[in-house]
Design a protein around this motif. Structure first.
Motif, PDB file in Angstrom:
ATOM      1  N   LYS A 108     -13.522   4.391   9.389  1.00  0.00           N
ATOM      2  CA  LYS A 108     -14.001   3.169   8.742  1.00  0.00           C
ATOM      3  C   LYS A 108     -12.773   2.387   8.284  1.00  0.00           C
ATOM      4  O   LYS A 108     -11.697   2.944   8.070  1.00  0.00           O
ATOM      5  N   GLU A 109     -12.944   1.084   8.123  1.00  0.00           N
ATOM      6  CA  GLU A 109     -11.813   0.225   7.784  1.00  0.00           C
ATOM      7  C   GLU A 109     -11.122   0.653   6.497  1.00  0.00           C
ATOM      8  O   GLU A 109      -9.892   0.670   6.429  1.00  0.00           O
ATOM      9  N   ASN A 110     -11.881   1.017   5.472  1.00  0.00           N
ATOM     10  CA  ASN A 110     -11.280   1.442   4.202  1.00  0.00           C
ATOM     11  C   ASN A 110     -10.405   2.675   4.375  1.00  0.00           C
ATOM     12  O   ASN A 110      -9.316   2.760   3.802  1.00  0.00           O
ATOM     13  N   GLU A 111     -10.885   3.628   5.173  1.00  0.00           N
ATOM     14  CA  GLU A 111     -10.123   4.858   5.390  1.00  0.00           C
ATOM     15  C   GLU A 111      -8.873   4.576   6.234  1.00  0.00           C
ATOM     16  O   GLU A 111      -7.787   5.095   5.954  1.00  0.00           O
ATOM     17  N   ALA A 112      -9.021   3.727   7.246  1.00  0.00           N
ATOM     18  CA  ALA A 112      -7.873   3.359   8.077  1.00  0.00           C
ATOM     19  C   ALA A 112      -6.813   2.652   7.227  1.00  0.00           C
ATOM     20  O   ALA A 112      -5.611   2.918   7.370  1.00  0.00           O
ATOM     21  N   ARG A 113      -7.247   1.777   6.334  1.00  0.00           N
ATOM     22  CA  ARG A 113      -6.324   1.067   5.448  1.00  0.00           C
ATOM     23  C   ARG A 113      -5.602   2.045   4.524  1.00  0.00           C
ATOM     24  O   ARG A 113      -4.390   1.944   4.299  1.00  0.00           O
ATOM     25  N   PHE A 114      -6.353   3.024   4.000  1.00  0.00           N
ATOM     26  CA  PHE A 114      -5.789   4.064   3.129  1.00  0.00           C
ATOM     27  C   PHE A 114      -4.665   4.809   3.852  1.00  0.00           C
ATOM     28  O   PHE A 114      -3.572   4.996   3.312  1.00  0.00           O
ATOM     29  N   LEU A 116      -3.024   3.777   6.621  1.00  0.00           N
ATOM     30  CA  LEU A 116      -1.971   2.845   7.020  1.00  0.00           C
ATOM     31  C   LEU A 116      -0.990   2.589   5.871  1.00  0.00           C
ATOM     32  O   LEU A 116       0.225   2.544   6.076  1.00  0.00           O
ATOM     33  N   ARG A 117      -1.499   2.454   4.666  1.00  0.00           N
ATOM     34  CA  ARG A 117      -0.624   2.251   3.505  1.00  0.00           C
ATOM     35  C   ARG A 117       0.329   3.432   3.328  1.00  0.00           C
ATOM     36  O   ARG A 117       1.504   3.250   2.996  1.00  0.00           O
ATOM     37  N   GLN A 118      -0.178   4.636   3.543  1.00  0.00           N
ATOM     38  CA  GLN A 118       0.652   5.831   3.399  1.00  0.00           C
ATOM     39  C   GLN A 118       1.729   5.887   4.490  1.00  0.00           C
ATOM     40  O   GLN A 118       2.883   6.244   4.224  1.00  0.00           O
ATOM     41  N   SER A 121       4.361   3.285   3.672  1.00  0.00           N
ATOM     42  CA  SER A 121       5.160   3.749   2.540  1.00  0.00           C
ATOM     43  C   SER A 121       6.225   4.750   3.011  1.00  0.00           C
ATOM     44  O   SER A 121       7.399   4.650   2.639  1.00  0.00           O
TER      45      SER A 121
END
Length: 161
Positions: A108-114, A116-118, A121
């Motif tokens: 899901k987009e929220n999980e992919a974003r989570f 991707l941020r890591q 970083s």
């Protein structure tokens, strides 16, 4: 398991268990630190089979000694003998991001974003220190017990001038 003499340097320090991964130059076994009971991933490399790639492994070790970040797999210890190099690494029980994505079919987009941020970083930190990973792919991202990503496999890394 190979002859006890090839792993005897680990006696009293770590107990080795099942193989949890394999690569071009290494086998990774689950290990347990004898004093603390902490689980670790033990990356085992045979120096003879490394041949001219030995300097690359030395660079991988040097990089991991410098790269301390919450989204980079931690190197705890290196033990070297005449025949083998043992790297004791942070154990990530969640497995590869690749397998996680396949098991879910898609993120899901929220999980992919989570995730991707890591990744960003970790990469920003690596670049700030002066390294380039050069092998970023879902198979080189592991999940820890809290579903956080840990970047692994610095075997192709470079430290450009």
């Amino acid at each position: 398991m190979p002859s006890s003499s090839s792993y005897s340097v680990l006696d009293g320090l770590y107990t080795l268990h099942e193989t949890i991964g394999t690569g071009g130059f290494a086998k990774v076994k689950l290990g347990v630190h004898c004093l603390t009971g902490e689980r670790v991933a033990v990356k085992i490399m045979d120096k003879k089979s490394l041949g001219h790639d030995l300097p690359r492994v030395k660079l991988e070790i040097a990089a991991m000694k410098e790269l301390h970040h919450q989204h980079i797999c931690r190197l705890y210890q290196v033990i070297e003998t005449d025949e083998k190099i043992f790297m004791m690494l942070e154990y990530c029980p969640g497995g590869e991001l690749f397998d996680y994505i396949v098991s879910k079919d898609r993120l899901k987009e929220n999980e992919a974003r989570f995730f991707l941020r890591q990744i960003i970083s970790a990469l920003a930190f690596i670049h700030d220190v002066g390294y380039a990973h050069r092998d970023l792919k879902p198979e080189n991202l592991l999940l820890d017990e809290d579903q956080n990503l840990k970047l692994i496999d610095f075997g192709l890394c470079a430290k450009p001038q």
